[in-house]
Design a protein around this motif. Sequence first.
Motif, short mmCIF file in Angstrom:
data_model
loop_
_atom_site.label_atom_id
_atom_site.label_comp_id
_atom_site.label_asym_id
_atom_site.label_seq_id
_atom_site.Cartn_x
_atom_site.Cartn_y
_atom_site.Cartn_z
N GLY A 381 0.78 -1.23 0.00
CA GLY A 381 0.00 0.00 0.00
C GLY A 381 0.81 1.27 0.00
N ASP A 382 2.14 1.16 -0.08
CA ASP A 382 3.02 2.33 -0.11
C ASP A 382 3.54 2.48 -1.53
OD1 ASP A 382 4.86 4.33 0.22
OD2 ASP A 382 6.30 3.13 1.36
N SER A 383 3.00 3.45 -2.26
CA SER A 383 3.39 3.58 -3.66
C SER A 383 4.83 4.05 -3.80
CB SER A 383 2.45 4.53 -4.40
OG SER A 383 2.44 5.80 -3.83
N GLY A 384 5.33 4.83 -2.82
CA GLY A 384 6.72 5.26 -2.83
C GLY A 384 7.14 5.81 -4.18
N ASN A 385 8.30 5.39 -4.64
CA ASN A 385 8.76 5.83 -5.95
C ASN A 385 8.12 5.03 -7.08
OD1 ASN A 385 10.56 7.72 -4.85
ND2 ASN A 385 12.12 6.13 -4.54
N LYS A 386 7.49 3.92 -6.73
CA LYS A 386 6.91 3.06 -7.76
C LYS A 386 5.69 2.34 -7.20
CE LYS A 386 8.07 -0.49 -11.18
NZ LYS A 386 9.13 -1.41 -11.69
N LEU A 387 4.53 2.67 -7.72
CA LEU A 387 3.30 2.02 -7.31
C LEU A 387 3.32 0.56 -7.74
CD1 LEU A 387 0.31 2.44 -6.25
CD2 LEU A 387 -0.31 2.81 -8.63
N LEU A 388 2.79 -0.31 -6.89
CA LEU A 388 2.71 -1.73 -7.22
C LEU A 388 1.61 -1.93 -8.27
CD1 LEU A 388 3.71 -4.59 -6.58
CD2 LEU A 388 1.96 -4.73 -4.82
N VAL A 389 2.01 -2.31 -9.46
CA VAL A 389 1.07 -2.53 -10.57
C VAL A 389 1.27 -3.94 -11.09
CG1 VAL A 389 0.29 -1.72 -12.83
CG2 VAL A 389 1.19 -0.08 -11.17
#
Length: 451
Positions: A381-389
Amino acid sequence: MKKIYLSLILLVIGIQSCFCQTILEGIILQEYIPANFSVPTSGITVLLKNTSIGTVTDSEGQFSISVPDSIMDEEIILVISAIGYTNVEAKIHLTNDIHRVRIELIDNEVKVEVEKLVGSALLDTKGISTVYFATDRNFVKTEDPWEMFGVNRSPNLSYGYCRVSIPIDHRMGELESPNIWKLELNFDPNKHIVLLETKVNKKSDYFKMLRDSIEKSTEKKAFIFIHGYNVSFADAARRTAQMSYDLGFTGVPVFYSWPSKASTLKYTVDEATIEWTQLHLKSFLIDFLSQTNVQNIYVIAHSMGNRAMTRAIASLINEKPQLAKKIKEIILAAPDIDADVFKQEIVPSLTKGKHPITLYASSDDLALKASKAVHGAPRAGDSGNKLLVVKGVESIDATGMDTGFLQHSYIGDSRTVISDVYSLFKGLRPNERNLLRIKKTSNLFYWKFRL
């Protein structure tokens, strides 16, 4: 060409005294054609014709008007004005029932659709919402509805319902509580969302009540909310009632409360407990799907609650696929799950059921940043530098949607996110939802809220 969409939810709460009123809440979006995207529109004036009663939409396009009871049986005329548009009037004739109103303004033409809402999730005439629960918390023998279930584990599930007050001036996205700056020391049902009653039922009586309530609801639907870490039973009940109200949900609201210690210092204890509760949650889901007449069920989990929810549903899909087909949507809000575990183990199991799966994540989420620091690995749930897709999951970047201290509770606190979930409940996929714009990464698509 420009057009404005105005979506309203009108909730009438009790006609009991001269102090009663109707709260008219809504959101105004401006859509651009042919680009086909929409943004919340601030600064639009909404007035009741021939009165001085009105307001201006805020930065999220939201507004709220108090309508006097004296005109509720008459024709309500809303006057909408905005820079660049001719003033338009929308005529609405409503009685003292609960309605959802959709007003579509295209140029200077007005189309009004009124839908009467029915369902156990809506408030009764005293402004009280009924939400059902299942819990494996320890039972405490007390008359206090806030303390009836504790923070320790129980080997058995308990069942029942809660009655929760919603204040007449409730604002979407707020879980109203006493505010020390307003010199408020105690909960007041007239001002706050308050747990008024917790009633425990026998399992057989509980499921009979659920069957009766679901039968009365539109589309025989329900949603189940699984809370996260650091949440008490009472706050889980209050949050469920608030979300059900804000979503205008016309089915049956249910929450599953696992024995979180409700303490910021007990994170690792909650981690062990959320793993322990998985079999209980799975058992409850099986009973709920098999012992009620529910046809469409929406499952929403927040934060650490996603660990039990995803494992339980994945097991259900594998072992009882016919029952699992009743699940309409699976929604993961700010999931505190190892991102690699989610991608490599959980997603393949969940996608076997071919259910729509929605993941809300944010790079502003301080709670998940802390979890990442503790575990040494990013969270789903932490998109950070790159969202989990990943394929099979509709990923929504909710960065910027929560202005709270930890920016972790946007699923219930952000009006914009709530509005998006409302559209999701209506069956609209991300490319059909006005608040989202499409993005692309590694040949896969995801969506981001328009700011």
